[in-house]
Design a protein around this motif. Structure first.
Motif, short mmCIF file in Angstrom:
data_model
loop_
_atom_site.label_atom_id
_atom_site.label_comp_id
_atom_site.label_asym_id
_atom_site.label_seq_id
_atom_site.Cartn_x
_atom_site.Cartn_y
_atom_site.Cartn_z
N ASN A 368 0.95 -1.33 -0.20
CA ASN A 368 0.20 0.14 -0.16
C ASN A 368 0.94 1.19 -0.07
O ASN A 368 0.28 2.19 -0.17
CB ASN A 368 -0.70 0.02 1.14
N ILE A 369 2.17 1.10 0.45
CA ILE A 369 2.94 2.53 0.32
C ILE A 369 4.04 2.41 -0.62
O ILE A 369 4.70 3.36 -0.91
CB ILE A 369 3.51 2.53 1.77
N LEU A 370 4.35 1.29 -1.28
CA LEU A 370 5.49 1.01 -2.26
C LEU A 370 5.11 1.24 -3.43
O LEU A 370 4.07 1.16 -4.12
CB LEU A 370 5.94 -0.24 -2.29
N GLN A 371 5.98 2.19 -4.34
CA GLN A 371 5.80 2.33 -5.65
C GLN A 371 7.14 2.07 -6.26
O GLN A 371 8.19 1.97 -5.73
CB GLN A 371 5.58 3.91 -6.04
N CYS A 372 7.14 1.95 -7.79
CA CYS A 372 8.22 1.87 -8.56
C CYS A 372 9.25 3.06 -8.38
O CYS A 372 8.86 4.32 -8.40
CB CYS A 372 8.13 1.64 -9.99
N GLY A 373 10.56 2.68 -7.93
CA GLY A 373 11.58 3.72 -7.78
C GLY A 373 11.59 4.14 -6.45
O GLY A 373 12.58 4.94 -6.06
N ASP A 374 10.98 3.60 -5.35
CA ASP A 374 11.04 3.72 -4.13
C ASP A 374 12.20 2.75 -3.60
O ASP A 374 12.86 2.06 -4.32
CB ASP A 374 9.92 3.45 -3.32
N TYR A 375 12.76 3.37 -2.12
CA TYR A 375 14.08 2.64 -1.70
C TYR A 375 13.22 1.98 -0.29
O TYR A 375 12.36 2.77 0.23
CB TYR A 375 15.00 3.63 -1.34
N VAL A 376 13.76 0.89 -0.20
CA VAL A 376 13.23 0.26 1.05
C VAL A 376 14.36 -0.58 1.70
O VAL A 376 15.16 -1.08 1.02
CB VAL A 376 12.04 -0.86 0.47
N LEU A 377 14.25 -0.85 2.97
CA LEU A 377 15.26 -1.73 4.00
C LEU A 377 14.80 -3.01 3.79
O LEU A 377 13.48 -3.12 4.23
CB LEU A 377 15.43 -1.00 5.32
N GLY A 378 15.69 -3.88 3.66
CA GLY A 378 15.14 -5.51 3.67
C GLY A 378 16.40 -6.21 4.39
O GLY A 378 17.31 -5.90 4.20
N PHE A 379 15.94 -7.39 4.55
CA PHE A 379 16.95 -8.47 5.10
C PHE A 379 17.21 -9.26 3.72
O PHE A 379 16.34 -10.20 3.50
CB PHE A 379 16.17 -9.25 6.10
#
Length: 509
Positions: A368-379
């Motif tokens: 619901n908050i991610l879009q193409c080009g966004d940055y995200v932290l992950g494991f």
């Protein structure tokens, strides 16, 4: 002989006698003496001491008002004059006419008062003026004794040690704000920031126990108690103990990836063993990023089958979203509690450090908050080395390649400068600067902006000056309707940097 009628209006001649001492013509009185001779023989102030002692605390600059009250008075003030008059025991037997100070050197430790009284002697009212000299003796008040004793580690009766074994202090910031919101720090004698937590010193065991009960109700934790014998009286069978409460907060924090034991996973409706801690309140809130299943663990359930995080917030890797597709029809056949605040989506990401690699597919709860080009932290599960026995028992097919945890927003510096709220603090300025350099405090403020549930137990105060250009930053913000106007506190409630003081510290300032 002529007779005078008493009602005729003729004036009677007043009878006069001679003073038995000096022969002055006076009106008759029981002593047969004039006022000057009576004054030489009678002293109406003989029952009033001409010297007295004032006890003064040099640390808080207060005077002792017997029996055990300390009041703040300026030199030659009305409050100090009233205190000086109360020190004179025989003043209630005469009538006080006037009182004033006589100037003395401020460093002389002497205070002089000019006092005028009226008293009766031999049926005559005499007025007399005399000087009372007060000597200032230094004596430390109880509040300053307790503060100095707390610094030396000898005056406290009960100690509450709050500790958490984590790599960051965001949970401790949340505990601090919760304590401030419910005003639980007022009974503490002093507060010290220690390695991994905070110490609260108390003069009574009941106040420490009240703090422990409060922590058990707002955060998942457990505690242990110990006592140390300080002294004892064999004759009266009286023992003096010091009590210590060690409160251990669960080492699970928000936005951390955990690996659940099999018993805990089955208890939470067979939630995936690799889950994310979504929020910390009085319970630990977990979410499965693949199925949106949610579960809660209280303190008793967690410490019965404890587990640790396999990836902390500072160990997360930054990815870039290349493509995203929401999952349709995922609500059919769902069993158990599922999150309604999140949206399940298929996400293709690339690590920011190496964009030339192939895209990696994963399923995430941040649709619901991610879009193409966004940055995200992950494991990055596929390339991570995890030292965990429960994680080693999992099959490779059960593990996703990447677990996306949190979306990050650009222009972090502008976002920090444009923040329209601030928080009260318990720690001193030096400790706050140290934490801010590590970035934990700014990360906690960002969590407050992004999570409305987290803001319910925190008082946010309106900041007077903030950068208006930060409104252009595409990041969550706190609405002005949620902010409180900063209260105008007395100087005794805050220090020079505006930090909150305890009741004992405020009383001694």
């Amino acid at each position: 002989m002529e007779f005078l009628d008493p009602q005729s209006g003729a004036l009677e001649v007043e009878q006069k006698i001679l003073c038995c001492e000096c022969g002055t013509l006076i009106s008759p009185n029981p002593a047969n003496m004039c006022v000057a001779c009576i004054r030489t023989r009678v002293d109406v102030s003989e029952h009033i001491p001409k010297q007295a002692i004032l006890h003064f605390c040099r640390f808080c600059e207060r005077y002792l008002q017997p029996p055990n009250t300390w009041i703040a008075c300026q030199l030659e003030s009305r409050e100090l004059l009233a205190l000086c008059l109360k020190k004179l025991k025989g003043l209630n037997k005469v009538r006080l006419v006037d009182a004033s100070f006589i100037w003395t050197e401020p460093h002389s430790k002497r205070i002089k008062a000019n006092i005028t009284i009226q008293g009766e002697a031999f049926g005559t009212i005499l007025q007399q003026q005399f000087v009372v000299e007060y000597t200032v003796h230094y004596q430390m008040c109880e509040v300053c004794c307790k503060q100095k004793g707390a610094t030396d580690g000898s005056a406290w009766k009960a100690l509450v040690q709050i500790r958490q074994r984590t790599l960051h202090k965001k949970t401790m910031f949340y505990v601090e704000q919760t304590i401030l919101k419910h005003n639980m720090h007022r009974d503490a004698m002093t507060i010290k920031e220690m390695e991994g937590g905070i110490n609260f010193y108390y003069t009574a065991k009941n106040n420490a126990r009240k703090m422990v009960d409060f922590l058990l109700s707002v955060i998942p934790c457990q505690y242990k108690t110990s006592q140390e014998l300080v002294s004892h009286d064999i004759q009266s069978n009286v023992f003096n103990y010091k009590y210590t409460y060690f409160v251990e907060i669960a080492p699970i924090c928000k936005d951390e990836v955990v690996c659940l034991p099999g018993a805990v996973s089955r208890h939470l409706n067979h939630i995936s063993p690799v889950s994310i801690c979504a929020r910390i309140s009085d319970n630990i809130h977990l979410i499965d990023p693949v199925t949106l299943k949610i579960g809660q663990l209280n303190a008793q359930q967690y410490f019965r089958d404890s587990f640790e995080a396999i990836c902390h917030v500072k160990q997360l890797r930054e990815f870039m979203v290349m493509n995203i597709e929401p999952v349709r029809g995922n609500k059919q056949g769902q069993v158990g509690a599922h999150s309604t605040r999140h949206t399940l989506a298929d996400v293709w990401v690339l690590p920011v450090s190496s964009l030339d690699e192939e895209e990696v597919h994963t399923r995430s709860h941040l649709g619901n908050i991610l879009q193409c080009g966004d940055y995200v932290l992950g494991f990055d599960v596929a390339h991570a080395v995890v030292n965990n026995t429960d994680f080693d028992k999992l099959k490779q097919a059960q593990l996703p390649d990447i677990v996306l945890v949190k979306k990050i927003y650009p222009d972090k510096v502008k976002r920090n400068k444009g923040r329209n709220f601030k928080l009260k603090r318990l720690r001193n300025a030096s400790a706050s600067d140290t934490v801010t350099d590590e970035g934990d405090y700014n990360d906690f403020l960002e969590d407050l902006e992004e999570d409305p549930e987290l803001r319910k137990n925190v008082n946010l105060y309106r900041k007077e000056q903030w950068m208006a250009e930060a409104e252009e930053v595409l990041a969550p913000r706190v609405g002005l309707e949620e902010l409180l106007d900063e209260l105008v506190l007395d100087a005794a409630d805050t220090d020079e940097q505006g930090n909150m003081l305890t009741e004992h510290e405020a009383g001694g300032s």
